[in-house]
Scaffold this active site. Structure first.
Site, PDB file in Angstrom:
ATOM      1  N   HIS A  93       0.834  -1.208   0.000  1.00 44.98           N
ATOM      2  CA  HIS A  93       0.000   0.000   0.000  1.00 44.98           C
ATOM      3  C   HIS A  93       0.871   1.262   0.000  1.00 44.98           C
ATOM      4  O   HIS A  93       1.796   1.376   0.805  1.00 44.98           O
ATOM      5  CB  HIS A  93      -0.901  -0.050   1.247  1.00 44.98           C
ATOM      6  N   PHE A 104      -5.330   7.865  -2.671  1.00 46.42           N
ATOM      7  CA  PHE A 104      -4.162   8.732  -2.866  1.00 46.42           C
ATOM      8  C   PHE A 104      -3.571   9.281  -1.545  1.00 46.42           C
ATOM      9  O   PHE A 104      -3.615  10.505  -1.293  1.00 46.42           O
ATOM     10  CB  PHE A 104      -4.534   9.930  -3.747  1.00 46.42           C
TER      11      PHE A 104
HETATM   12  O1  0FX Z   1      -1.015   2.465  -9.130  1.00 43.36           O
HETATM   13  P1  0FX Z   1      -1.872   3.561  -8.634  1.00 43.36           P
HETATM   14  O2  0FX Z   1      -1.330   4.279  -7.450  1.00 43.36           O
HETATM   15  O3  0FX Z   1      -3.325   2.996  -8.288  1.00 43.36           O
HETATM   16  C1  0FX Z   1      -3.579   1.621  -8.052  1.00 43.36           C
HETATM   17  C2  0FX Z   1      -5.075   1.372  -8.169  1.00 43.36           C
HETATM   18  O4  0FX Z   1      -5.529   1.864  -9.420  1.00 43.36           O
HETATM   19  C3  0FX Z   1      -5.808   2.022  -7.019  1.00 43.36           C
HETATM   20  O5  0FX Z   1      -7.177   1.652  -7.106  1.00 43.36           O
HETATM   21  C4  0FX Z   1      -5.216   1.541  -5.702  1.00 43.36           C
HETATM   22  N1  0FX Z   1      -5.892   2.194  -4.596  1.00 43.36           N
HETATM   23  C5  0FX Z   1      -3.734   1.847  -5.678  1.00 43.36           C
HETATM   24  C6  0FX Z   1      -3.073   1.347  -4.431  1.00 43.36           C
HETATM   25  O6  0FX Z   1      -3.089   1.238  -6.784  1.00 43.36           O
HETATM   26  O7  0FX Z   1      -2.101   4.531  -9.864  1.00 43.36           O
HETATM   27  P2  0FX Z   1      -3.099   5.722 -10.144  1.00 43.36           P
HETATM   28  O8  0FX Z   1      -2.797   6.130 -11.519  1.00 43.36           O
HETATM   29  O9  0FX Z   1      -4.516   5.369  -9.829  1.00 43.36           O
HETATM   30  O10 0FX Z   1      -2.661   6.864  -9.163  1.00 43.36           O
HETATM   31  C7  0FX Z   1      -1.327   7.266  -8.994  1.00 43.36           C
HETATM   32  C8  0FX Z   1      -1.253   8.686  -8.521  1.00 43.36           C
HETATM   33  O11 0FX Z   1      -1.676   9.543  -9.580  1.00 43.36           O
HETATM   34  C9  0FX Z   1      -2.154   9.045  -7.349  1.00 43.36           C
HETATM   35  O12 0FX Z   1      -1.516   8.795  -6.097  1.00 43.36           O
HETATM   36  C10 0FX Z   1      -2.406  10.523  -7.566  1.00 43.36           C
HETATM   37  C11 0FX Z   1      -2.267  10.711  -9.070  1.00 43.36           C
HETATM   38  N2  0FX Z   1      -3.560  10.944  -9.714  1.00 43.36           N
HETATM   39  C12 0FX Z   1      -4.254   9.895 -10.272  1.00 43.36           C
HETATM   40  C13 0FX Z   1      -5.469  10.126 -10.882  1.00 43.36           C
HETATM   41  C14 0FX Z   1      -6.262   8.980 -11.491  1.00 43.36           C
HETATM   42  C15 0FX Z   1      -4.054  12.222  -9.749  1.00 43.36           C
HETATM   43  O13 0FX Z   1      -3.397  13.153  -9.218  1.00 43.36           O
HETATM   44  N3  0FX Z   1      -5.273  12.458 -10.349  1.00 43.36           N
HETATM   45  C16 0FX Z   1      -6.006  11.453 -10.914  1.00 43.36           C
HETATM   46  O14 0FX Z   1      -7.105  11.726 -11.447  1.00 43.36           O
END
Ligand code: 0FX
Length: 243
Positions: A93, A104
């Site tokens: 995590h 996040f």
């Molecule tokens: O790999 P990951 O951190 O997310 C994955 C899973 O999709 C999620 O459901 C789970 N809770 C997590 C432990 O593992 O990637 P991400 O692309 O969803 O997010 C990464 C970072 O990107 C996040 O910490 C903040 C940033 N982000 C992401 C999105 C989708 C943003 O700033 N805005 C956004 O809209």
């Protein structure tokens, strides 16, 4: 032993494979899956490559029985209750449990100053909950955005996995109960943070923290509406003076 790895994150997948390649002494078979609705992975890995799509809630008992251990390395799916209650499931995590569990973590830690880092824990039926196996706290520096902190979190996750993988596979760890329930954030809390109220009074410190917590290129997070109703996205650039 057979290990089921479920990941929806390319950086983690590539680096985990690199770790395994350096650990040829490990006597375990690994199967890799991604979440079936993850379009980017579907395009990259297809249906029958090294990575396969899976929807855990649709799997029958024979799927679960074919593994000795399940590891979530940033998996988009919640593990079904049946699975976490009857099989050993471990979550890597990107946060320092029990603080800012859920959505996040680093975004919320930049703002509320609760600890941030990495937690490897046994999964139970609650989100980012369960006995802690390994943890590492990270500092957040004043010149960092959400993306800077997140990148260091990912590196730390891989360091912890590299350091402790054998213990995880052999179950030679000592699970520790969380000392409190901590706090949890959801997607709706993140969406609220993104809405900027131009009339809200705040200190520069709070404004800079809010904006750096929401700066993560190429995502467009923080925004306001101008007088003509246009949605204007806001990000921030921070640079520490070179000495
Ligand atoms: O790999 P990951 O951190 O997310 C994955 C899973 O999709 C999620 O459901 C789970 N809770 C997590 C432990 O593992 O990637 P991400 O692309 O969803 O997010 C990464 C970072 O990107 C996040 O910490 C903040 C940033 N982000 C992401 C999105 C989708 C943003 O700033 N805005 C956004 O809209």
């Amino acid at each position: 032993m057979r290990v089921c790895i479920i990941t929806d994150n390319s950086y983690i997948y590539d680096n985990f494979i690199r770790i395994l390649n350096h650990k040829s002494h490990i006597d375990a078979e690994f199967d890799f899956y991604y979440t079936s609705w993850n379009k980017a992975f579907k395009e990259k890995y297809g249906e029958n490559g090294l990575m396969k799509p899976v929807l855990l809630k649709n799997q029958d008992q024979s799927f679960f029985d074919s593994y000795d251990l399940f590891i979530s390395l940033h998996c988009k799916q919640l593990f079904p209750e049946y699975m976490v209650k009857n099989y050993t499931c471990i979550n890597v995590h990107p946060g320092y449990n029990p603080y800012n569990r859920g959505w996040f973590p680093q975004v919320f830690s930049i703002i509320n100053k609760k600890p941030i880092g990495v937690t490897i824990h046994l999964m139970d039926a609650e989100l980012d909950h369960g006995d802690i196996l390994y943890q590492k706290k990270l500092e957040i520096y004043p010149y960092e955005t959400s993306k800077d902190v997140y990148n260091r979190i990912l590196e730390t996750e891989m360091e912890l996995m590299d350091e402790h993988l054998e213990e995880i596979l052999n179950s030679t760890y000592t699970p520790v109960k969380m000392d409190s329930e901590g706090n949890i954030n959801y997607k709706k809390d993140f969406d609220e943070l993104c809405k900027l109220d131009l009339d809200e009074k705040a200190t520069y410190r709070d404004v800079i923290d809010r904006l750096r917590a929401l700066t993560f290129s190429p995502y467009e997070n923080a925004y306001f509406y101008d007088e003509e109703g246009n949605k204007i996205y806001v990000g921030i650039t921070l640079k520490k003076e070179e000495k």
